[in-house]
Design an enzyme around this catalytic site. Structure first.
Site, short mmCIF file in Angstrom:
data_model
loop_
_atom_site.label_atom_id
_atom_site.label_comp_id
_atom_site.label_asym_id
_atom_site.label_seq_id
_atom_site.Cartn_x
_atom_site.Cartn_y
_atom_site.Cartn_z
N TRP A 30 49.41 6.10 17.61
CA TRP A 30 49.54 6.70 16.29
C TRP A 30 49.17 5.67 15.23
CZ3 TRP A 30 50.53 11.56 14.42
CH2 TRP A 30 50.80 11.67 13.04
N LEU A 31 48.24 6.02 14.36
CA LEU A 31 47.87 5.16 13.24
C LEU A 31 48.41 5.76 11.96
CD1 LEU A 31 44.14 4.30 14.11
CD2 LEU A 31 46.20 3.01 14.68
N ASP A 68 29.96 10.99 14.70
CA ASP A 68 30.56 12.11 13.98
C ASP A 68 31.32 11.55 12.77
OD1 ASP A 68 31.26 14.69 13.32
OD2 ASP A 68 32.79 14.92 14.87
#
Length: 283
Positions: free
Chosen positions: A89-90, A191
């Site tokens: 998780w950032l 992307d």
């Protein structure tokens, strides 16, 4: 709800979770344990098999370049009809002074390291589209045969484009040697729109959801401007570190054709018109 089969494989006793909004492709969740927080993505296993295995490989490729922060892929697998990817998780924060410049500089450094060929050692995905990364010696060969023509044919077969559009796509591909400047292959995120970017508490950038390959670096630049949201400081820092060749702004539609073809394939609507507008000048 996260299926019990996935929770059992994750082996995170006592974990709580809530859905994370946003995104059109996967079901996403934030998982909390007593010690840390994780990001979990879930999708059906078929027909897009190995979707998250390929995403994990792309994250490792970007991390290995040593220029940009990405979430560490921690575990992925298949549980019943679903596949999943557990990520670090950032914590996202607002950019601070020089955050955008740091992104531009880091991306330029990554692009500045030449790669051995156009393509990649393995195929992967752009969203749900299977990317054929079979190596090629030149950018025109790769962009034509691995990117533009397969999507244009698929859209024509589905009745979203017509035979004239497909012929225009062929004409576009024939002119690629004169449209793009000759440059060495570069590792590209693949992307790089603003929805796949965040800034960490210290202001540094981090990228996620890659569709990596060795391609023309202008593909990443075109993607940054397709949906907007990139600060001018990003472009200034990039140009100062690794200047783009003259005419790059006029080439933006050519780099954006591939993601627009993908969006036409996924969503139809005005993306079909956008594709036709680009191809019309090659009739």
């Amino acid at each position: 709800m996260i299926p019990d089969a996935i929770l059992n494989q994750l082996e995170l006793p006592g974990a709580t979770y809530e859905p994370v909004p946003g995104g059109d492709i996967n079901r996403s969740y934030c998982l909390h344990t007593a010690h840390t927080t994780y990001f979990l993505k879930i999708n059906r296993h078929h027909p897009h098999t190995r979707l998250f295995e390929k995403e994990a490989a792309g994250l490792r490729e970007l991390a290995g370049a040593g220029m940009l922060r990405v979430p560490a892929p921690l575990k992925w697998g298949v549980a019943g009809p679903d596949q999943y990817l557990l990520l670090e998780w950032l914590h996202a924060c607002a950019p601070v002074q020089h955050s955008w410049e740091a992104l531009g500089l880091s991306l330029a450094k990554m692009h500045g390291k030449p790669q051995p060929f156009f393509g990649l050692a393995e195929d992967n995905y752009l969203a749900l589209w299977p990317q054929d990364n079979t190596p090629a010696d030149t950018w025109p060969e790769f962009y034509s045969n691995r990117r533009i023509i397969p999507l244009a044919r698929s859209l024509t077969d589905a009745g979203k484009l017509n035979k004239a559009d497909l012929a225009n796509a062929g004409n576009f591909c024939k002119r690629l040697p004169e449209l793009f400047p000759d440059e060495p292959p570069a590792l590209v995120h693949g992307d790089l729109w603003n929805g796949n970017l965040l800034f960490l508490p210290d202001g540094s950038p981090a990228l996620f959801d890659p569709a990596v390959y060795y391609g023309h670096r202008e593909m990443d630049i075109g993607m940054t401007s397709l949906f907007g949201g990139f600060d001018t400081g990003f472009y200034k820092a990039y140009h100062q570190s690794y200047p783009l060749q003259p005419g790059w702004e006029q080439r933006l539609p050519y780099t954006q054709l591939y993601p627009l073809l993908l969006h036409a394939w996924l969503f139809g609507g005005h993306y079909i018109r956008d594709v036709r507008n680009i191809l019309a000048s090659f009739s």
